[in-house]
Design a protein around this motif. Structure first.
Motif, PDB file in Angstrom:
ATOM      1  N   GLN A 139       0.836  -1.208   0.000  1.00 22.49           N
ATOM      2  CA  GLN A 139       0.000   0.000   0.000  1.00 22.49           C
ATOM      3  C   GLN A 139       0.871   1.259   0.000  1.00 22.49           C
ATOM      4  O   GLN A 139       0.551   2.246  -0.670  1.00 22.49           O
ATOM      5  CB  GLN A 139      -0.929  -0.025   1.212  1.00 22.49           C
ATOM      6  N   PHE A 140       1.957   1.208   0.742  1.00 24.12           N
ATOM      7  CA  PHE A 140       2.867   2.358   0.788  1.00 24.12           C
ATOM      8  C   PHE A 140       3.544   2.560  -0.566  1.00 24.12           C
ATOM      9  O   PHE A 140       3.664   3.687  -1.064  1.00 24.12           O
ATOM     10  CB  PHE A 140       3.909   2.144   1.888  1.00 24.12           C
ATOM     11  N   PHE A 167      -6.809  10.346  -1.342  1.00 22.05           N
ATOM     12  CA  PHE A 167      -5.373  10.439  -1.618  1.00 22.05           C
ATOM     13  C   PHE A 167      -4.649   9.180  -1.149  1.00 22.05           C
ATOM     14  O   PHE A 167      -3.801   8.629  -1.856  1.00 22.05           O
ATOM     15  CB  PHE A 167      -4.805  11.681  -0.921  1.00 22.05           C
ATOM     16  N   PHE A 168      -4.989   8.703   0.031  1.00 23.05           N
ATOM     17  CA  PHE A 168      -4.297   7.545   0.597  1.00 23.05           C
ATOM     18  C   PHE A 168      -4.710   6.236  -0.078  1.00 23.05           C
ATOM     19  O   PHE A 168      -3.953   5.263  -0.056  1.00 23.05           O
ATOM     20  CB  PHE A 168      -4.563   7.446   2.101  1.00 23.05           C
ATOM     21  N   ALA A 169      -5.901   6.193  -0.663  1.00 29.08           N
ATOM     22  CA  ALA A 169      -6.408   4.947  -1.249  1.00 29.08           C
ATOM     23  C   ALA A 169      -5.869   4.749  -2.658  1.00 29.08           C
ATOM     24  O   ALA A 169      -6.617   4.647  -3.633  1.00 29.08           O
ATOM     25  CB  ALA A 169      -7.930   4.963  -1.251  1.00 29.08           C
ATOM     26  N   ALA A 170      -4.554   4.666  -2.795  1.00 29.19           N
ATOM     27  CA  ALA A 170      -3.926   4.481  -4.111  1.00 29.19           C
ATOM     28  C   ALA A 170      -4.116   3.039  -4.574  1.00 29.19           C
ATOM     29  O   ALA A 170      -4.041   2.099  -3.773  1.00 29.19           O
ATOM     30  CB  ALA A 170      -2.442   4.811  -4.029  1.00 29.19           C
ATOM     31  N   LEU A 204      -5.867   0.506   0.879  1.00 29.36           N
ATOM     32  CA  LEU A 204      -5.863   1.006   2.253  1.00 29.36           C
ATOM     33  C   LEU A 204      -7.283   1.376   2.665  1.00 29.36           C
ATOM     34  O   LEU A 204      -7.966   2.147   1.982  1.00 29.36           O
ATOM     35  CB  LEU A 204      -4.956   2.235   2.349  1.00 29.36           C
ATOM     36  N   GLY A 205      -7.753   0.818   3.764  1.00 34.79           N
ATOM     37  CA  GLY A 205      -9.119   1.041   4.226  1.00 34.79           C
ATOM     38  C   GLY A 205      -9.354   2.443   4.758  1.00 34.79           C
ATOM     39  O   GLY A 205      -8.427   3.180   5.095  1.00 34.79           O
ATOM     40  N   ARG A 206     -10.623   2.781   4.850  1.00 35.90           N
ATOM     41  CA  ARG A 206     -11.002   4.126   5.304  1.00 35.90           C
ATOM     42  C   ARG A 206     -10.542   4.394   6.736  1.00 35.90           C
ATOM     43  O   ARG A 206     -10.049   5.472   7.038  1.00 35.90           O
ATOM     44  CB  ARG A 206     -12.526   4.286   5.207  1.00 35.90           C
ATOM     45  N   GLN A 256      -7.981   7.280   8.016  1.00 37.16           N
ATOM     46  CA  GLN A 256      -8.345   8.251   9.053  1.00 37.16           C
ATOM     47  C   GLN A 256      -7.292   8.296  10.158  1.00 37.16           C
ATOM     48  O   GLN A 256      -7.011   9.368  10.715  1.00 37.16           O
ATOM     49  CB  GLN A 256      -9.719   7.901   9.616  1.00 37.16           C
ATOM     50  N   LEU A 257      -6.688   7.151  10.460  1.00 38.04           N
ATOM     51  CA  LEU A 257      -5.590   7.140  11.435  1.00 38.04           C
ATOM     52  C   LEU A 257      -4.389   7.932  10.904  1.00 38.04           C
ATOM     53  O   LEU A 257      -3.700   8.619  11.677  1.00 38.04           O
ATOM     54  CB  LEU A 257      -5.171   5.709  11.750  1.00 38.04           C
TER      55      LEU A 257
END
Length: 432
Positions: free
Chosen positions: A284-285, A311-314, A335-337, A341-342
């Motif tokens: 994911q990273f 943005f994070f959910a690539a 990457l989950g919601r 959020q974390l």
């Protein structure tokens, strides 16, 4: 009784001042109690007192017993020559400065309201698993609770921002590199945070930038430096991993990376669901680094939490959509919601606050903290006791404030520094 209690009593003047006298019988008038000293030396500086016919400007030192003065060797320390009043619970000994002159002493044992002392003792004697102020909370106004939770929240955010600032300095004041390292650490989600932080150091951003356009090369660098591309029976017939291994061997030689690669045993799989495996987080990273050309600018300027979640959910590469570990198949989600959020809580908000302090724009701090109000509350065993006592808990801002209240005030029993504890103690104080 702890000495902090007497500091609190003196700072707020919560004692009977009728016919206030030193042990030698001189009348005392407190014109200014002074300011708490956080550094070495007397406890309060800048005090203004009238003792007898003389007005003094100097320091106040506080002890439980007057004999603590000698036990702490103040009689040979010139820093304590500025003390104009020694405030104690019991005066069991006369004290002197380095030149032999007597220091006036005020004993408070008979001047404290019994109710005040009893409440203090009850706060300190509460069981470790209980909130010390719970029996008194009905007497504390809601506004006092809310303001204390907000104060604890801001202290927690500032503490995290200070960590970002230190990282920023270590990285030569490079905000993009700071975002890269902060995100890498956070992608470990506690269980593997330290290992991912080490990986960010072992895989410098300048190398990532050169190969982020090619997902195969990027994954080779990430998984190779993480130690997951070694020869193994389960990947013996896996052509994709074999290709990554060959790519990594070439890049590792080119950039002299092999000596800084992590061993595979640095990663924790124990008691983790497959969706939280470090290999999943690495994929994911890597997907984020490939899909998002810049990190810092996007994290700084995103208008709301929804934008940051997107943005994070690539999207993952084809191989890592189907593999939890090299050579082991299984459906892998983006990457989950809740994870995104974390990242907002632990990276975006403190990163923005650190930048706001760096450029001197406090309004950016307010907008950063406001993101927490857009996030759902985090409920766990640490926040449950506060919910049971009717503390407001509607958003992540409340969660972070309650966590900070517990860790910084309730658990260490720092009730005297807490607005709620202070209110409890003031309820039945007797002042004249």
């Amino acid at each position: 009784m702890q000495e902090d209690f007497l500091h609190y009593i003196w700072q707020h003047q919560y004692f009977d001042k009728t016919d206030l006298q030193t042990e030698a019988g001189e009348i005392i008038t407190v014109l200014r109690p002074g300011n708490r000293n956080a550094d070495a030396g007397p406890d309060f500086l800048g005090a203004r007192l009238q003792i007898g016919e003389v007005e003094w400007n100097g320091a106040v030192e506080i002890h439980l017993s007057a004999s603590d003065w000698a036990r702490h060797q103040h009689q040979i320390d010139p820093k304590y020559d500025q003390v104009v009043l020694h405030v104690v619970y019991t005066a069991d000994h006369a004290v002197r400065r380095t030149n032999g002159t007597l220091v006036p002493t005020l004993a408070l044992a008979s001047r404290l309201a019994p109710e005040l002392l009893q409440r203090y003792q009850r706060l300190l004697s509460a069981p470790p698993t209980a909130l010390p102020c719970a029996p008194f909370l009905m007497q504390v106004p809601g506004i006092t609770r809310a303001m204390m939770v907000e104060r604890a929240l801001l202290e927690r955010v500032e503490q995290k921002a200070a960590g970002i600032e230190a990282l920023h300095q270590q990285l030569g004041a490079d905000w993009e590199a700071t975002a890269y390292h902060a995100l890498a650490t956070a992608f470990g989600f506690q269980k593997n945070s330290e290992s991912l932080a080490r990986l960010a150091k072992a895989l410098p951003l300048n190398i990532v930038r050169r190969h982020r356009h090619d997902v195969r090369q990027l994954e080779a660098l990430v998984f190779g430096q993480a130690g997951f591309l070694g020869e193994a029976a389960e990947t013996e017939t896996d052509s994709y991993i074999t290709g990554l291994r060959n790519e990594y061997m070439f890049l590792a030689h080119k950039y002299n990376l092999a000596s800084s690669a992590l061993p595979v045993h640095a990663w924790n799989f124990l008691r983790l669901r497959p969706a939280n495996f470090p290999t999943v987080r690495l994929s994911q990273f890597a997907a984020l680094l490939h899909a998002r050309p810049t990190l810092f600018d996007a994290l700084l300027t995103a208008a709301d939490v929804l934008t940051l979640e997107q943005f994070f959910a690539a999207p993952l590469s084809e191989y890592w959509r189907e593999h939890y570990r090299p050579g082991r198949t299984g459906k892998v989600p983006i990457l989950g919601r809740s994870s995104a959020q974390l990242l907002v809580t632990n990276v975006v908000v403190p990163l923005r606050v650190a930048y706001a302090r760096y450029v001197g724009q406090p309004e950016l701090t307010e907008s950063a903290v406001a993101l927490l109000n857009q996030l759902p509350a985090e409920r766990n065993h640490l926040t449950e006791p506060y919910e049971a006592l009717n503390f407001s808990h509607r958003s992540a801002a409340d969660s972070q404030g309650l966590l900070a209240l517990g860790r910084s005030y309730c658990e260490p029993r720092h009730c005297l520094r807490c607005a709620i504890g202070s209110h409890v103690l003031r309820q039945n104080k007797v002042l004249r």
